[in-house]
Design a protein around this motif. Sequence first.
Motif, PDB file in Angstrom:
ATOM      1  N   LEU A  34      58.505  50.330  67.626  1.00 41.73           N
ATOM      2  CA  LEU A  34      58.031  50.769  66.314  1.00 41.73           C
ATOM      3  C   LEU A  34      59.220  50.920  65.369  1.00 41.73           C
ATOM      4  N   THR A  35      59.172  50.221  64.231  1.00 44.07           N
ATOM      5  CA  THR A  35      60.280  50.264  63.272  1.00 44.07           C
ATOM      6  C   THR A  35      59.782  50.479  61.847  1.00 44.07           C
ATOM      7  N   GLU A  36      58.543  50.958  61.695  1.00 43.72           N
ATOM      8  CA  GLU A  36      57.979  51.154  60.360  1.00 43.72           C
ATOM      9  C   GLU A  36      57.021  52.333  60.376  1.00 43.72           C
ATOM     10  N   SER A  37      56.460  52.632  59.225  1.00 45.96           N
ATOM     11  CA  SER A  37      55.460  53.690  59.106  1.00 45.96           C
ATOM     12  C   SER A  37      54.085  53.039  59.058  1.00 45.96           C
ATOM     13  N   ILE A  38      53.192  53.472  59.978  1.00 45.22           N
ATOM     14  CA  ILE A  38      51.879  52.850  60.075  1.00 45.22           C
ATOM     15  C   ILE A  38      50.791  53.924  60.176  1.00 45.22           C
ATOM     16  N   ASP A  39      49.562  53.497  59.969  1.00 47.59           N
ATOM     17  CA  ASP A  39      48.406  54.387  60.054  1.00 47.59           C
ATOM     18  C   ASP A  39      47.457  53.898  61.129  1.00 47.59           C
ATOM     19  N   VAL A  65      43.790  51.986  67.322  1.00 44.38           N
ATOM     20  CA  VAL A  65      44.581  52.796  68.247  1.00 44.38           C
ATOM     21  C   VAL A  65      46.022  52.303  68.294  1.00 44.38           C
ATOM     22  N   VAL A  66      46.954  53.263  68.280  1.00 41.10           N
ATOM     23  CA  VAL A  66      48.374  52.986  68.486  1.00 41.10           C
ATOM     24  C   VAL A  66      48.843  53.788  69.696  1.00 41.10           C
ATOM     25  N   VAL A  67      49.536  53.131  70.617  1.00 41.63           N
ATOM     26  CA  VAL A  67      50.115  53.786  71.788  1.00 41.63           C
ATOM     27  C   VAL A  67      51.631  53.718  71.672  1.00 41.63           C
ATOM     28  N   LEU A  68      52.280  54.872  71.802  1.00 44.31           N
ATOM     29  CA  LEU A  68      53.742  54.938  71.760  1.00 44.31           C
ATOM     30  C   LEU A  68      54.270  55.208  73.162  1.00 44.31           C
ATOM     31  N   GLU A  69      55.162  54.348  73.630  1.00 44.68           N
ATOM     32  CA  GLU A  69      55.723  54.467  74.972  1.00 44.68           C
ATOM     33  C   GLU A  69      57.244  54.477  74.885  1.00 44.68           C
ATOM     34  N   ARG A 212      47.365  48.470  69.360  1.00 47.50           N
ATOM     35  CA  ARG A 212      48.804  48.232  69.221  1.00 47.50           C
ATOM     36  C   ARG A 212      49.563  49.170  70.152  1.00 47.50           C
ATOM     37  N   ILE A 213      50.456  48.591  70.956  1.00 46.45           N
ATOM     38  CA  ILE A 213      51.338  49.364  71.831  1.00 46.45           C
ATOM     39  C   ILE A 213      52.767  49.106  71.388  1.00 46.45           C
ATOM     40  N   PHE A 214      53.558  50.163  71.315  1.00 39.49           N
ATOM     41  CA  PHE A 214      54.966  50.044  70.978  1.00 39.49           C
ATOM     42  C   PHE A 214      55.787  50.608  72.123  1.00 39.49           C
ATOM     43  N   GLU A 215      56.598  49.735  72.745  1.00 45.22           N
ATOM     44  CA  GLU A 215      57.494  50.156  73.813  1.00 45.22           C
ATOM     45  C   GLU A 215      58.836  50.580  73.215  1.00 45.22           C
ATOM     46  N   HIS A 216      59.656  51.250  74.052  1.00 43.77           N
ATOM     47  CA  HIS A 216      60.972  51.724  73.606  1.00 43.77           C
ATOM     48  C   HIS A 216      60.858  52.541  72.316  1.00 43.77           C
ATOM     49  N   SER A 217      59.789  53.305  72.201  1.00 48.14           N
ATOM     50  CA  SER A 217      59.502  54.070  70.982  1.00 48.14           C
ATOM     51  C   SER A 217      59.332  55.535  71.357  1.00 48.14           C
ATOM     52  N   ALA A 228      47.870  63.861  61.308  1.00 49.45           N
ATOM     53  CA  ALA A 228      49.069  64.236  62.043  1.00 49.45           C
ATOM     54  C   ALA A 228      50.102  63.125  61.889  1.00 49.45           C
ATOM     55  N   ARG A 229      51.370  63.506  61.976  1.00 49.87           N
ATOM     56  CA  ARG A 229      52.442  62.512  61.900  1.00 49.87           C
ATOM     57  C   ARG A 229      53.254  62.545  63.198  1.00 49.87           C
ATOM     58  N   VAL A 230      53.326  61.408  63.851  1.00 52.01           N
ATOM     59  CA  VAL A 230      54.057  61.280  65.110  1.00 52.01           C
ATOM     60  C   VAL A 230      55.283  60.424  64.831  1.00 52.01           C
ATOM     61  N   HIS A 231      56.461  60.998  65.017  1.00 55.40           N
ATOM     62  CA  HIS A 231      57.707  60.339  64.651  1.00 55.40           C
ATOM     63  C   HIS A 231      58.405  59.762  65.879  1.00 55.40           C
ATOM     64  N   THR A 232      58.999  58.599  65.680  1.00 53.99           N
ATOM     65  CA  THR A 232      59.919  58.033  66.656  1.00 53.99           C
ATOM     66  C   THR A 232      61.279  57.890  65.974  1.00 53.99           C
ATOM     67  N   SER A 233      62.267  57.383  66.699  1.00 52.49           N
ATOM     68  CA  SER A 233      63.608  57.279  66.127  1.00 52.49           C
ATOM     69  C   SER A 233      63.665  56.301  64.962  1.00 52.49           C
ATOM     70  N   LYS A 234      62.717  55.352  64.891  1.00 49.48           N
ATOM     71  CA  LYS A 234      62.787  54.316  63.851  1.00 49.48           C
ATOM     72  C   LYS A 234      61.502  54.157  63.056  1.00 49.48           C
ATOM     73  N   GLY A 235      60.506  55.016  63.308  1.00 52.81           N
ATOM     74  CA  GLY A 235      59.251  54.860  62.592  1.00 52.81           C
ATOM     75  C   GLY A 235      58.387  56.090  62.719  1.00 52.81           C
ATOM     76  N   GLN A 236      57.179  56.005  62.165  1.00 57.23           N
ATOM     77  CA  GLN A 236      56.229  57.094  62.308  1.00 57.23           C
ATOM     78  C   GLN A 236      54.813  56.547  62.277  1.00 57.23           C
ATOM     79  N   VAL A 237      53.892  57.320  62.865  1.00 58.40           N
ATOM     80  CA  VAL A 237      52.482  56.975  62.889  1.00 58.40           C
ATOM     81  C   VAL A 237      51.710  58.129  62.266  1.00 58.40           C
TER      82      VAL A 237
END
Length: 438
Positions: A34-39, A65-69, A212-217, A228-237
């Motif tokens: 994940l490298t961007e902001s998505i909904d 659905v978005v899955v963050l892994e 959508r699944i995002f690995e290394h996120s 709700a906002r779920v943040h990763t090092s390079k993006g957010q959902v």
Amino acid sequence: MDAHTRSIFAVDGLAHVESYYADTANTVEPWPQLTESIDCDVCIVGAGFTGLSSALFLTEAGYDVVVLEANRVGWGASGRNGGQVVNSYSRDIDVIEERYGTRTADMLGSMMFEGASIIRQRIEQYAIDCDYRPGCVFAALSQRQLGKLREQRLLWNRYGHTDLQLLDQQEIQQEIATRRYVGGLLDRNGGHIHPLNLALGEAEAIRHHGGRIFEHSIVTQIDHGNPARVHTSKGQVRARYVILAGNAYLGHKLMPRLSRLSMPCGSQIVATAPLEEQAARELIANNYCVEDCNYLLDYFRLTADNRLLYGGGVNYGGKNPLSIDAVILPKLYRTFPQLKGIKIDYRWSGNFLLTLSRMPQFGRLEDNIYYMQGDSGHGVTLTHLGGKLITEMLRGDAERFDAFASLPHMPFLGGRNFQVPFTALGAAYYSLRDRLGV
């Protein structure tokens, strides 16, 4: 609960751990970071069986659905476990009835064989190549344990599960080439799988439905609110709903009150060099998976290429032992002395999440943040059931999800600092009872 909660999703590497499963995993297209902001409608933290089952049911129902892994799909327990498809819960239905009452027992009893059915349905519907084989044997090492299996058969019959066969000593020795067991219970609706390939296949099914699944996120922060906002090092959902599905690998800082209610525990597995076909059939005649009835149980099965995969032991707190061979090989040789000296090609560890009650913990932390965790050794089937129940709940029918969510979630005695010593002390007591056959 603070409106602003921080965590680092537990990581000890970005690739799958070295194991038989990783070496024989099906080839799939990797998922991006994940490298961007998505909904989306639902953001799920964790791409193990809990997250994948939830995502697949939800995408089938039309949710975005978005899955963050943090690592890879199936990186944690879902891609490292023994591959045993075992029905029911870590506490059987008689204990559930005694503790929580008849109504709760009836509700949970009506669902205790559903997870295995979901797995079989997924494999068939999406043509998932994961080496599924039917049949699971619960093996008794004492007459006391065999008596408990007789009671278990009657209890399961009461809830409509009748495809069970009691095995006497001669019959179980025909199934398993060892003299350790005095009898057993064959559950033909259990079975075994290549768990990492099941996880990868379910992820591909999610892709098919537009999930959508995002690995290394790695999830670094969750901001509560709607959305709700779920943040990763390079993006957010930004999501209407969030589901926490990290189990033993979620880490304790994201939601501290969850970590106080559960404890990571390590289990170790080895896989031998391949056996000749005849030798494999002599070892486990009908290719069933097996688990014994001890409190700290051993489990084993044959792989598709005729290796013996043998696991057992529990390391409270989830730290890896100094030597997996020292933990597992004495157990393997005690069961199969004829294999002494066989080459061990693979050895690995993985963590599952234990609760004090040994019952799963489902619930809600905020209006739109949910969690499912703590399957206590029955995660392969319970996670698949959980995905169905949380989908029912988000669609407006919460009865079955709430049957689990209403169970009391008890903290370990002494808090987090004393989880390990107190639990190990209790395990030592029950292990002594197993050795004495009382």
